[in-house]
Design a protein around this motif. Structure first.
Motif: not given
Lengths: 224, 578, 438
Positions: B109-110, B112-114, B116, B145-147
């Motif tokens: 998860d982290n 993925e955030f990094l 985006i 990515s889902r961004f």
């Protein structure tokens, strides 16, 4: 709202800016230095006083160009980069020149649902500038603000980090702008507690001229 | 020492260590970005999350509570903890991504955030291939990515200073760079500016990031946000071989890695040695590599005319024997290895000459009590420990003027260029020069010129200003065929890139030169002295046995981090004896 | 469930009693002001430990949002070491949207706050107290400074307070616009002249606080309760309102009610009483749609969820929300919950300090998605993604801002899902069924 979401561009600050404060004006007076010393004496290290000194500098020079940030750093013997990092972190420090009167119009949470955006849009139309911009005559800047802690008297705005204007209406804004054009800053406005209205028949303070009593918030026409 | 359980494995750890460091010490990888062992741990990247539990303790008895099977009952903390900020405690139980689905998910998860707002421009990024973000994303990240929105656009290609370039979009705000300038170098030239997703590191207006250690932030940047202006877009990491060796720009002997492509040094980065330079390397050490590539000689010369190696050796031997030993002046070199200087001393002794002197390379005021020294030569102390004395210009000049010198033997230095004498002073003197560069100003006076291998091409030992003896490893190949050297090249490159058996092997840019430990014995042999060693390793073995100033400095002992020599055997600074 | 506020209609206010000009020192003195402090400092009635004990006994819980027992927090301070400075800090950064009570206390009863701070300082043997006020409250800072000066002049603050050997300074610190400064560890960094990044906990402020010295931080209203507890007794305090979180509470009511404002009543008031009877009912006779009971970060309650719900930690927990700051936003039937959530996500995106990853990146992503839905470009799958992102943020950051940003998203979507689905692109609504099936 200022649409960082639609246009997420972070600009680069001018890295080698020309100083805007003339060299012979770029100093703290002895009185100011004494004030700074007093602040410094209240903290274990001088760094604690940096926010106050930035405030002092902003009030003196109207905003914080690089040379002023440097001046503050020198006054406190702090690393310039650290002070610059602090100055850019907080929204009330102006990194660029703003209008003489900066309207921080709250549109957050309660204000959103009590006409905050109506007031913001009204100001935008009236002054013919968008939020974030300054009028051509340099008098007014409009900004959209996050919650200013006056939710019971929404909608509201703050003028140049100073007085709050509560329970805004279009008429109140018209009058405010007329007064400001005349150079008259509104006086402090005390907000009545509803219970005081019942038990003290009005505001409890006798030392303020302006009070605003509890009113039913307006119905918002726009909420964004 | 506290015992903790990491993924069902019980390990003993250092009291006071962080959990992350303990795991890393145990070779248990925990993905992380912001943590750096030399700096404070802000725990801001949130990548090193683990599950942490402590044994339940009975409030009354202060004893550990045991379950039915007699095992301690472990209470896990309700939230995942950053292992970089967590101090180890006896009995601690840790579940990393190896044993915990929760941790695995959190790390994914982290990442993925990094990613985006990260540009994912790896194909054009210098960091690609040795990028912690890239590597850890491959290992622990999500597959996609889902961004689906516009990424935040930040300033790019910004020269923070003369040597460091910022790409704000790649930055993940780990604050390693700003912490470096605050906690390590103390220059305070960088800060994070702005707030939230808008923030990135920057100099305050009017400030240039030009501190003499600025390029360390490139090494510690866990992404490609900070890159070297010098090295940008020159070579991909996988096109270069990496050789752990020693820097040569000053007497500190900072440990470094030479990055070599096609026998050209392309880049120099820091190598950790807690006894010398810790994690850091001065900018001068990083940028002074062109000397290894440029103005290099092509083979020996006699009287300015190209000659073959045999002829050059023979002519040097002939000159040395053309006069009495007392009239031959030997100059060793603080730029050369201890081994080569030792061989030179043996040669001088054999001929009855005085012990060699060396030219000091002192630049007063350059040093900073950290990784830069006034001494701009890497092996002054090696020369001193061999009993060489610093050469005084006046003495050399007066001896030349008095006609006391018939042959001047210069090893890997440049008395004319260094201002110790002028070409005119050398008229009538037969000069033998081992030289690194065609720009050596003593060359016009050279009767014999012998191209010498440089620190990146040879095997040898430097002794730094603190008496730390460290090995040089060959990072690039030379033309000369030498089995010892070829094997050392192969051994010193972890990836084996650059050996003749490797597909990256190339003959281009090889310099036609020889290390001192090849050329000096060749000359010595021709004057009747056998200096046949099985390479520099054997020379150092002999020195460490025979000379108390080098006790313990064997190649095996020095390894990759060197040996601190006995300070008591450091000779006093010699006055000129001749 | 019934109200826990007892006979609240006859409740007599104590924090903001109906006294004209109570903010003036002479008026405050005339109404028993600084009596509690006098008793503590000049009589044997209260030694420092018994002050803490009394506060503990009263059951006072912090009024800043987290509701931590105040007396217990004070006992976390390490034993006094004369060589180690220690501090208290009053958190007047009040910036949680929907919260505006502390500003009223500072304006109308500033000396009560000062007295509470000095008493706390006495209880914990502290020489310096900082009052961190958000920069926007510039006028109230001036006001407080003026009153503080008077308190100094009268010897209620400063050297040898009331002739005792106890001395304490109060320093008013002016912020400059950052929501995160309400978080106690970033407040400490801000006070120290740094960028206001939250700190990792542990160590907690009592171990390493301001300048790494032991520090206790409480909210304005919390300090204001202390003199009242000492002068009227812990039993008096604990008998008011909800037993588990007793005492008077300042309810800040805003939004679609006829009489918004700050009201003082016992804890444990029924939400319905507060709306209908206290705040004059819904504006324009509209129907109630939603209540956010304690500031923007606490979960929103649907109108059908507030029956019998009382304003205390347990009552609200059982109802699926939290007390927070008791800053209540009341929303009527015309409220578009998607726009509502959009503005909240914008707030947290704007106010994330950017220090750590999930919050810095997550808050923007949340705003992006909610904005898309609000503009009719959303996809029903987005709702599940939003919930997923909330899970990825909650509990994974240095401070609680990520949680505060995630909770409203999670709960507004869960509790008003139809409204969100209705705003998604019609052609894509059907995919929700598929995604649910998967």
């Amino acid at each position: 709202m200022t649409d960082f979401i639609k246009d997420p561009v972070v600009s680069l600050p001018d890295r080698m800016p020309e100083p805007v404060i003339p060299g012979d004006e770029l100093f703290f007076t002895d009185e100011e230095k004494k004030q700074i010393e007093t602040w410094v004496s209240r903290y274990p290290t001088a760094d604690g006083a940096v926010m106050r000194v930035l405030w002092l500098a902003q009030e003196k020079f109207s905003f914080l160009p690089a040379e002023v940030v440097q001046l503050v750093a020198n006054a406190l013997d702090m690393p310039y980069a650290k002070v610059y990092g602090v100055a850019t972190f907080y929204t009330q420090y102006f990194k660029e020149k703003k209008g003489k009167y900066v309207f921080d119009v709250c549109t957050c949470f309660s204000c959103q649902w009590c006409g905050g955006y109506d007031m913001l849009h009204y100001l935008e139309e009236k002054l013919r500038v968008h939020a974030g911009e300054t009028t051509g005559d340099g008098l007014f800047t409009i900004q959209e603000a996050e919650c200013l802690g006056a939710c019971g008297s929404a909608p509201m705005l703050q003028i140049t980090n100073g007085p709050y204007v509560h329970n805004l209406t279009r008429e109140k804004i018209d009058a405010l702008i007329d007064a400001l054009r005349e150079g008259n800053m509104p006086a402090f406005e005390s907000v009545t507690l509803p219970q005081d209205e019942d038990e003290l028949s009005g505001n409890r303070r006798t030392d303020v001229d302006k009070t605003t009593s509890s009113v039913t918030p307006p119905v918002s026409e726009t909420v964004k | 020492m506290p015992k903790i359980t990491i993924d069902n494995r019980i390990v003993e750890v250092e009291d006071g260590d962080t959990l992350l460091q303990s795991c890393l010490d145990e070779d248990l990888e925990i993905p992380h970005f912001c943590y750096h062992p030399a700096m404070s741990a802000p725990a801001n990247c949130r990548q090193c999350l683990v599950e942490v539990g402590m044994p339940r303790v009975d409030r009354e008895t202060r004893e550990r509570v045991l379950d039915e099977d007699g095992n301690p009952v472990i209470d896990f903390m309700p939230k995942l903890q950053t292992s970089c900020s967590m101090k180890v405690a006896d009995g601690m139980v840790v579940r990393s991504h190896r044993t915990s689905e929760l941790v695995k998910r959190a790390q994914k998860d982290n990442l993925e955030f990094l990613l985006i707002n990260h540009p994912l421009d790896c194909p054009i990024c210098d960091q690609a291939g040795h990028c912690p973000l890239q590597n850890q994303t491959y290992k622990y990240g999500p597959e996609g990515s889902r961004f689906e929105f516009r990424k935040v656009m930040k300033p790019k290609n910004i020269e923070l200073g003369p040597r460091v370039v910022l790409d704000g979009e790649r930055c993940i705000n780990c604050t390693r760079c700003t912490r470096f300038t605050q906690e390590i170098s103390g220059s305070h030239q960088l800060t994070i500016i702005e707030r939230g997703v808008r923030n990135y590191p920057m100099t305050p207006p009017g400030v240039v990031f030009d501190e003499p250690y600025s390029m360390n932030v490139i090494d510690i940047c866990p992404v490609g946000a900070l890159t070297s202006k010098d090295h940008r877009f020159k070579a991909r990491i996988w096109e270069m071989s990496q050789t752990p060796s020693i820097s040569t720009t000053n007497a500190k002997g900072s440990n470094c890695v030479y990055h070599v492509k096609d026998n050209l040094v392309m880049n120099v980065t820091a190598r950790t040695n807690m006894d010398v330079n810790e994690f850091w390397l001065a900018d001068e050490d990083r940028l002074d590599y062109r000397k290894f590539n440029e103005n290099r000689p092509e083979g020996p010369a006699i009287g300015g005319q190209a000659a073959d190696w045999d002829a050059a050796y023979a002519e040097a031997a002939r000159l040395l024997q053309s006069t009495s030993g007392q009239r031959v002046f030997f100059l060793g070199s603080a730029l050369s290895t201890t081994e080569d200087n030792y061989l030179l001393a043996r040669l001088a002794e054999h001929l009855g000459a005085d012990a060699p002197a060396y030219i000091p390379h002192i630049e007063a005021g350059h040093g900073d009590n950290w990784l830069r020294t006034d001494d701009r030569a890497p092996n002054t102390q090696g020369c001193e420990r061999l009993g060489f004395s610093a050469l005084d210009a006046e003495v050399l000049k007066s001896r030349l003027a008095g006609g006391d010198i018939d042959v001047l033997y210069v090893m890997e230095d440049d008395p004319v260029g260094e201002g110790l004498c002028e070409l005119a002073d050398l008229e009538g003197v037969k000069v033998i020069v081992h030289h690194h560069h065609t720009t050596n100003e003593t060359l016009p006076a050279a009767a014999v010129a012998i191209p010498a291998a440089m620190a990146v091409e040879t095997v040898g030992t430097f002794v730094n200003c603190d008496g730390h003896a460290q090995r040089l490893r060959p990072a690039k190949a030379i033309k000369g065929v030498n089995r010892t050297l070829a094997m050392e090249v192969g051994k010193s490159r972890a990836d084996l890139h650059g050996t003749p058996f490797d597909r990256w092997y190339t003959e281009s840019n090889m310099v036609d030169c020889e290390p001192g430990w090849v050329s000096i014995p060749a000359i010595a042999e021709r004057v009747g002295l056998s200096l046949s060693y099985k390479g520099p390793r054997a020379i150092m073995a002999e020195l460490s046995e025979d000379n108390p100033a080098f006790t313990g400095a064997t190649y095996d002992a020095m390894g990759e981090s060197g040996v601190r020599l006995d300070v008591t055997h450091q000779p006093d600074t010699h006055t000129q004896t001749a | 469930m019934a109200s826990k506020a007892g006979d609240w209609r006859n409740y007599k206010r104590v924090l903001l009693p109906p006294v004209k000009d109570l903010h003036r020192l002479d008026v405050y003195e005339d109404h028993g002001g600084y009596d509690a402090l006098r008793q503590a400092l000049t009589t044997d009635k209260w030694d420092p430990a018994s002050v803490t004990d009394e506060v503990k006994k009263s059951g006072l819980r912090g009024r800043g949002g987290a509701g931590f027992p105040t007396g217990l927090k004070w006992t976390f301070m390490p034993p006094v070491n004369p060589d180690v400075p220690r501090f208290i800090c009053c958190n007047a950064d009040e910036s949680e949207p929907g919260t505006f009570k502390d500003r009223q206390v500072m304006e109308y009863n500033p000396h009560l706050v000062f007295e509470g701070m000095v008493l706390a300082g006495y209880a914990m043997t502290i020489k310096t107290a900082y009052l961190y006020v958000r920069g926007e409250y510039a006028d109230w800072i001036t006001h407080m400074e003026r009153e503080l000066e008077k308190a100094y002049a009268k010897g209620y603050v400063g050297e040898n307070i009331m002739g005792s050997d106890f001395s304490m300074d109060i320093v008013i610190h002016k912020g400059a616009g950052a929501y995160i400064c309400g978080e106690e560890s970033s407040l400490m960094n801000s006070l120290e002249g740094r960028r206001a990044y939250p700190r990792i906990k542990p160590p907690f402020p009592a171990q390493k606080g301001i300048w790494n010295y032991p520090t206790t931080i409480n909210n304005v209203e919390t300090f204001a309760h202390v003199p009242l507890i000492l002068s009227k007794g812990a039993d008096w305090f604990s008998s008011i309102g909800a037993p588990s979180s007793p005492g008077p509470v300042l309810y800040g009511i805003s939004g679609h009610v006829n009489r918004p404002g700050v009201y003082e009543y016992p804890s444990g008031m029924l939400i319905s009483d507060l709306i209908d009877e206290v705040a004059g009912g819904m504006r324009g006779g509209k129907k109630l749609k939603a209540v956010v009971p304690g500031g923007s970060s606490v979960p929103v309650l649907r109108a059908d969820m507030i029956d019998g719900v009382t304003m205390d930690p347990e009552g609200l927990r059982d109802a699926g929300s939290m007390l927070g700051t008791a800053g209540m936003l009341i929303l009527d039937q015309d409220t578009d919950m998607v726009s509502f959530l959009r503005r909240i996500t914008h707030f947290y995106h704007h106010e994330s300090c950017g220090q750590c990853t999930p919050c810095r990146e997550g808050t923007g992503w949340l705003e992006n998605i909610v904005t898309r839905i609000d503009e009719g470009e959303g996809n029903v799958k987005d709702l599940d993604l939003l919930i997923d992102l909330c899970s990825q943020m909650e509990g994974r950051t240095v401070c609680a801002l990520a949680d505060a940003a995630a909770w409203p998203v999670r709960h507004t979507i869960t509790r008003f899902r139809e409204e969100f689905e209705a705003k998604c692109r019609p052609s894509l609504v059907a995919t929700h069924v598929e995604s649910a099936a998967v």
